[in-house]
Design an enzyme around this catalytic site. Structure first.
Site, PDB file in Angstrom:
ATOM      1  N   LYS A 255       1.511   3.634   6.124  1.00 41.77           N
ATOM      2  CA  LYS A 255      -0.452   3.492   6.654  1.00 41.77           C
ATOM      3  C   LYS A 255      -0.711   2.244   5.075  1.00 41.77           C
ATOM      4  O   LYS A 255      -1.023   1.837   5.033  1.00 41.77           O
ATOM      5  CB  LYS A 255      -0.974   4.612   6.261  1.00 41.77           C
ATOM      6  CG  LYS A 255      -0.089   5.692   5.529  1.00 41.77           C
ATOM      7  CD  LYS A 255      -1.681   6.786   5.312  1.00 41.77           C
ATOM      8  CE  LYS A 255      -0.378   7.569   5.145  1.00 41.77           C
ATOM      9  NZ  LYS A 255      -1.303   9.365   6.055  1.00 41.77           N
ATOM     10  N   ARG A 256       0.458   2.294   4.265  1.00 38.98           N
ATOM     11  CA  ARG A 256       0.445   1.762   2.956  1.00 38.98           C
ATOM     12  C   ARG A 256       0.532   0.574   3.561  1.00 38.98           C
ATOM     13  O   ARG A 256       0.766  -0.279   2.431  1.00 38.98           O
ATOM     14  CB  ARG A 256       1.386   2.216   1.509  1.00 38.98           C
ATOM     15  CG  ARG A 256       1.532   2.135   0.511  1.00 38.98           C
ATOM     16  CD  ARG A 256       0.720   2.112   0.081  1.00 38.98           C
ATOM     17  NE  ARG A 256       0.523   0.828  -1.389  1.00 38.98           N
ATOM     18  CZ  ARG A 256      -0.419  -0.037  -1.808  1.00 38.98           C
ATOM     19  NH1 ARG A 256      -0.690  -0.192  -0.769  1.00 38.98           N
ATOM     20  NH2 ARG A 256       0.156  -1.104  -2.709  1.00 38.98           N
TER      21      ARG A 256
END
Ligand code: GLU
Length: 484
Positions: A255-256
């Site tokens: 998700k980064r």
């Protein structure tokens, strides 16, 4: 007659619905449909601390949004239920006892302290990690006495201690594991709950799953699973481990670097059929190599053996490009219909109207006033970036603070409301000794692009978790890139 094709998706309801779940679901769905079989949804919620009903509901909603309907599952029922593992604990216990009786599993009475000591010793001597199988030597009659006396214990699987364990994967052929490397896996925890391995294998068998199609990360579990099938005397299903989705820099999707929640794609205006089409291109190519095809065409053409293992890259820009093609294929009327289904639907409009109606003079003011409620990414300009920098901190430090806000305060919220957002942000400020006012302005600018908005928490509630996450992440990236 060949046995019926039965596939399943077995998500754990522990967070936002993941794009990887949709990816795996798509291939399982397609195989079942292609063979006139059944596609099962099973909820693997044996981790009681991390599982939640909000997360479960979000999985149902996201898969339905995509059009991946299941034939059997917790909400639709079916002949092999219940389909929620937390409702099947008796079944697992009974199966574990069968293994104990057959000598294929054993009670282990080692205390946490002993296991910690063991680990420390193994670390110091750089020896083999894992349980040293001490309780495997306890005489079964003695073990039964200790259990009856209420001594705390777990149940472990007795793995072979030498030789090779050879498992077959449809895409990789034979995969070999040195038996001594594989731990005597805990099957039943001391609280009586099963671990993933036992519950998963028992359910796949009882639910008559013919093909286990899942993510690559589960390959390392295969020797344990195979041992379980053998110990029960069951025939294992066909295993097919799909390649991991990757970020454009080829690291494992995270998700980064990419939005991974299906809710993001829905809220940011992607069409479900474009998302499915794009996921189908991950490791798979149509025989004629065309990029754009329908779900039915995919169902007809899929050949699992032709999936390629070279790490497929999930590239948001490419998905947006494909989505654009789908948008252009809609008629203008069709486009209006899609807008009304989500972004300009009554639900969202009403939520925005509640916040805007005190703040506009004419109806025509509404769109410019509330524009950020209807858009996706925001690209902060220099002035916005300048306004975001927290007092006494650099742009980089502010970027770091915003990332911490994301991971510590906002990511864990599953029930996203003004109240839960407010509590999480205020707790964050208290923990980090930050004045709320100092943090709330950068959050306001990052999420809306404005310095003046309706009340921040209500605004964030209506924007939704995914848009807030994405905009905060982009703002943190932009701030982090500001030259000091
Ligand atoms: N519960 C596991 C997951 O969350 C299922 C893995 C499997 O399909 O066996 O991915």
């Amino acid at each position: 007659m060949a046995a019926a094709v039965r596939t399943r998706i077995a998500p754990s309801p522990t967070g936002d619905p993941h794009v990887g779940t949709a990816y795996v679901a798509l291939f399982n769905y397609a195989l079942a449909r292609q063979h006139g079989g059944r596609f099962v949804l099973r909820i693997e919620d044996t981790d009681r601390e991390r599982s939640s009903s909000e997360a479960e509901t979000m999985i149902f909603d996201a898969l339905r949004w995509l059009g991946l309907e299941w034939d059997e599952g917790p909400d639709v029922g079916g002949p092999h239920g219940p389909y929620r593992q937390s409702e099947r604990t008796e079944i697992y216990r009974e199966h574990a006892e069968r293994l104990v009786a057959a000598g294929a599993a054993y009670p282990c009475f080692c205390t946490r302290e002993r296991l910690e000591e063991l680990r420390a010793e193994q670390k110091a001597s750089k020896g083999r990690f894992g349980y040293d199988r001490r309780c495997r030597a306890v005489d079964p009659a003695e073990a039964a006495r200790r259990r009856a006396a209420g001594e705390e214990h777990v149940i472990r699987l007795a793995m072979p201690t030498d030789g090779e364990i050879v498992v077959a994967d449809l895409l990789r052929g034979e995969v070999r594991f040195a038996a001594e490397q594989i731990d005597d896996q805990v099957l039943i925890k001391s609280d009586g709950y099963p671990t993933y391995h036992l519950a998963n294998v028992v359910d796949d068998h009882l639910m008559e799953i013919s093909h286990v199609i899942r993510a690559e990360e589960w390959i390392s579990s295969l020797p344990k699973h195979l041992r379980l099938y053998q110990a029960f005397g069951w025939r294992p299903p066909v295993f097919c481990h799909l390649p991991l989705l990757r970020n454009p820099d080829t690291s494992k999707i995270s998700k980064r670097k990419n939005p991974v929640s299906l809710n993001y794609y829905r809220r940011a205006g992607f069409l479900p059929e474009a998302v499915l089409n794009y996921l189908a291109l991950m490791g798979w190519a149509m025989p004629d190599e065309r990029d754009q095809f329908t779900l039915d065409e995919f169902v007809a053409a899929l050949d699992l053996a032709k999936i390629s293992l070279g790490g497929p890259v999930f590239d948001l820009a490419r998905l947006a490009w494909l989505n654009g093609r789908y948008i252009r294929d809609l008629s203008p009327e069709g486009l209006v219909e899609r807008l009304r289904a989500e972004l300009l639907g009554d639900r969202h409009l009403l939520a925005v109207a509640r916040l805007a109606h005190e703040r506009v003079e004419t109806l025509a003011d509404f769109v410019p006033y509330a524009g950020y409620f209807f858009s996706g990414d925001l690209a902060p300009d220099e002035a916005a970036l300048g306004g975001m920098v927290m007092r006494g901190r650099t742009a980089q430090e502010t970027a770091r603070a915003l990332r911490e806000v994301l991971s510590e305060a906002l990511d864990p919220i599953l029930d996203w409301t003004a109240a839960t957002v407010e509590t999480a942000l205020r707790d964050f400020c208290a923990r980090h000794d930050i004045k709320p006012k100092e943090l709330f302005m950068p959050i306001r600018i990052a999420t809306t692009g404005r310095t003046a908005t309706p009340p921040l928490f209500d605004t964030m509630a209506v924007l939704g978790k995914e848009i807030c996450r994405r905009r905060l992440g982009l703002a943190a990236d932009a701030l982090g890139a500001v030259k000091a």
